[in-house]
Design an enzyme around this catalytic site. Structure first.
Site, PDB file in Angstrom:
ATOM      1  N   ASN A 168       7.009 -15.456   3.165  1.00 58.44           N
ATOM      2  CA  ASN A 168       7.707 -15.120   1.936  1.00 58.44           C
ATOM      3  C   ASN A 168       7.731 -13.615   1.692  1.00 58.44           C
ATOM      4  O   ASN A 168       8.751 -12.970   1.880  1.00 58.44           O
ATOM      5  CB  ASN A 168       7.061 -15.870   0.767  1.00 58.44           C
ATOM      6  N   ASP A 169       6.594 -13.063   1.322  1.00 59.46           N
ATOM      7  CA  ASP A 169       6.581 -11.641   0.968  1.00 59.46           C
ATOM      8  C   ASP A 169       7.028 -10.734   2.113  1.00 59.46           C
ATOM      9  O   ASP A 169       7.646  -9.702   1.879  1.00 59.46           O
ATOM     10  CB  ASP A 169       5.176 -11.225   0.503  1.00 59.46           C
ATOM     11  N   VAL A 170       6.715 -11.128   3.361  1.00 59.69           N
ATOM     12  CA  VAL A 170       7.036 -10.244   4.484  1.00 59.69           C
ATOM     13  C   VAL A 170       8.532 -10.246   4.811  1.00 59.69           C
ATOM     14  O   VAL A 170       8.970  -9.483   5.671  1.00 59.69           O
ATOM     15  CB  VAL A 170       6.229 -10.597   5.762  1.00 59.69           C
TER      16      VAL A 170
END
Lengths: 488, 94
Positions: free
Chosen positions: A413-415
């Protein structure tokens, strides 16, 4: 050749083997041999230590040593054989914790004054004298090493176990914060240093064992308090750092025993841990201090960032994904922690094999902090027999997304959050990401729209070229493959 | 003082050896290094041996030997297992 000469030579050879071993661990081709060299070095050290025990004139009891060695080896070997590759971060944390425990126990046993260690023949500081005679001039490095060894060993022990708890879900992996947390930690750290200093001053008097015990308790508490405010996804940094600590603790024990083999190998481990820590921090565009202060994502996660905030989210099922994949010529898979949770590494390899057999180029984009420890994804994909040449690092693969037909994001997600690039207000701003959004089509396989670790919404989910597949990664991939086989 | 010199030199050596490790090997490197930190086994052995010591001291020594051995044996074995996966694939690919 006397026993002490033999032991000295054995230790010297061991030092050389440790250095060669670590050097070889740095290349894929030689890594396995490197690890074996290091293990051989350790065997030499153990033999050396045992020989030097047999050389002693007073009575030696082997019972305790044998019991400890058999039980420890058994537990270690069993764990190493049984552990799933997805659980490697937990395993390393546990092993690390045992190393910290050993360091703390050794020094505590010495400090308690319960044992009279043998006097070293090479003129090194005799600990019996050391404890009995108080601080001598020139022994400052040993006395401070004694205190540091207790502090670092204690922090490594409980810190690693908390990290294990967070990784395995036995402790909430969220950041646990309470008011004045940093102040409390600071006070405890200062207190530990003061007591450590006192300990250096009074070693030898009757007070030393109690001070040492107090110091150990304080360090154990510190280990817990320092790690609980750090969230689960920052564990790669924490594990690297604790790994470094366990090396430093070993080196400190080396100072106490005046034994270069401990100092050198401990320093090597300390350095390697620090380098990995640094790499992880850079990959998140955060300073080590920022990670250690913790609380990241603790405030904004959950409540406000639910599905209502997303517009225009397109959801597909495995059949539609199979149709989208039919006839593509280039695919980039982006694995994340969700892949490990779902144990989907074999499923993704099977899908990749099928696509390759039908003419597509399949590669895997590895973000430096994907997963829960450095290189976590590489190990999982290696287990599933994905050739490591197909695993491409972020900087290398980012330019290729533009010309890629299909990017498959698996539990990351964040990456892959483009807000890191274009929203200066985002907590992720400045973090290097995989430019998945530039691919012609993107499918995000994820169980829900819930935010990632940083607790921020991900504009990728509502991008025009992106679709969501809400499912467990393993099941989704297997169903997609089954559909593809029917189509083909 | 000699100890400190050795320590600082070894830190520099460590940095030189490890800076260029590819990310693929970060996990095995970490678990291998972790196993090496079990070198405290040397200290542990010296705690456990003495017949003349009180029970508590021997017991702590025994515990230290056990925890260090978990670290050493477990660490090297699991690293070997991981690296075996990298290796077998490389051979298979050729």
């Amino acid at each position: 050749m006397g026993a002490s000469t033999f032991v000295g030579l054995a230790y010297l050879v061991a030092i050389v083997l440790f250095i060669l071993g670590i050097k070889r661990l740095g290349k894929v081709r030689t890594a396995r041999r490197g690890n074996q060299l290091a293990a051989l070095a350790m065997l030499l050290v153990v033999i050396g230590a045992v020989v030097s025990l047999t050389d002693r004139s007073d009575a030696v009891t082997w019972t305790w040593i044998i019991v400890g060695a058999v039980v420890g080896s058994g537990v270690g070997a069993f764990a190493a054989k049984k552990v799933e590759m997805t659980e490697m971060p937990e395993m390393v944390a546990l092993f690390n914790g045992s190393g910290g425990a050993a360091s703390a126990l050794v020094v505590l046993a010495y400090l308690s004054g319960l044992i009279l260690p043998w006097s070293k023949s090479d003129g090194g500081m005799n600990l019996a004298q050391f404890l009995g005679g108080g601080l001598k001039s020139g022994a400052w490095d040993q006395s401070s090493a004694l205190a540091l060894s207790v502090i670092i060993g204690g922090i490594t022990l409980t810190g690693s176990f908390v990290a294990y708890g967070k990784l395995s879900g036995k402790v909430s992996s969220n950041a646990i914060v309470f008011p004045k947390q940093h102040l409390v930690n600071l006070v405890l750290i200062v207190a530990a240093l003061v007591i450590g200093g006192l300990l250096c001053g009074v070693v030898g008097s009757g007070g030393a064992p109690w001070l040492a015990a107090l110091l150990l308790v304080l360090s154990l508490v510190l280990g817990v308090l320092l790690v609980i405010p750090i969230g689960g996804a920052d564990m790669p940094v924490v594990i690297s750092l604790l790994n470094s600590y366990s090396g430093i603790a070993a080196a400190m024990t080396g100072f106490v025993l005046a034994e270069p083999v401990l100092i050198v190998s401990g320093a090597l481990v300390g350095a390697s841990g620090l380098i990995l820590t640094n790499i992880m921090c850079k990959a998140m565009n955060r300073s080590l201090l920022n990670v250690l202060m913790g609380g990241f994502g603790a405030t904004s996660s959950g409540s406000t960032e639910d599905a209502r905030d997303y517009k225009n989210v397109k959801s597909v099922g495995p059949e539609e994904l199979a149709m989208m994949l039919d006839g593509v010529s280039s695919v980039i898979v982006v694995p994340g922690y969700g892949l490990a949770v779902a144990q989907a590494q074999h499923a993704v390899r099977e899908l990749g094999d099928f696509l390759e057999a039908h003419g597509a180029e399949v590669r895997y984009a590895i973000h430096p902090v994907a997963g829960r420890m450095p290189g976590h994804m590489n190990v999982l994909l290696a287990e599933a027999n994905v050739p490591y040449e197909k695993l491409v690092e972020m900087d290398e693969i980012n330019p290729d997304f533009k010309t890629t037909d299909m990017a498959i994001v698996l539990g990351a997600n964040d990456v892959v959050n483009p807000a890191a690039l274009d929203d200066p207000e985002s907590p992720l701003a400045g973090m290097p990401i995989l430019n998945v959004h530039e691919a012609r089509n993107v499918v995000v396989v994820k169980r829900s729209l819930s935010p990632g670790y940083a607790g921020v919404r991900n504009p990728l989910f509502e991008a025009d070229n992106a679709v969501m597949l809400f499912a467990d990664a393993k099941a989704a991939l297997q169903e997609t493959l089954a559909e593809l086989k029917e189509v083909a | 003082m000699t100890g400190l010199t050795v320590f600082i030199l070894a830190i520099f050596l460590g940095f030189e050896l490890i800076t260029k490790v590819p990310p693929t090997l970060h996990t095995p490197l970490m678990s291998g290094a972790n196993a090496i930190s079990g070198i405290t086994i040397v200290g542990a052995l010296t705690c456990a041996y003495n017949t003349g010591s009180p029970f508590l001291a021997n017991f702590m020594g025994c515990l230290a030997v056990a925890t260090a051995m978990i670290n050493v044996v477990g660490g090297f074995m699991v690293t070997d297992r991981m690296l075996g996966m990298f290796g077998s694939k490389e051979d298979g690919g050729r």
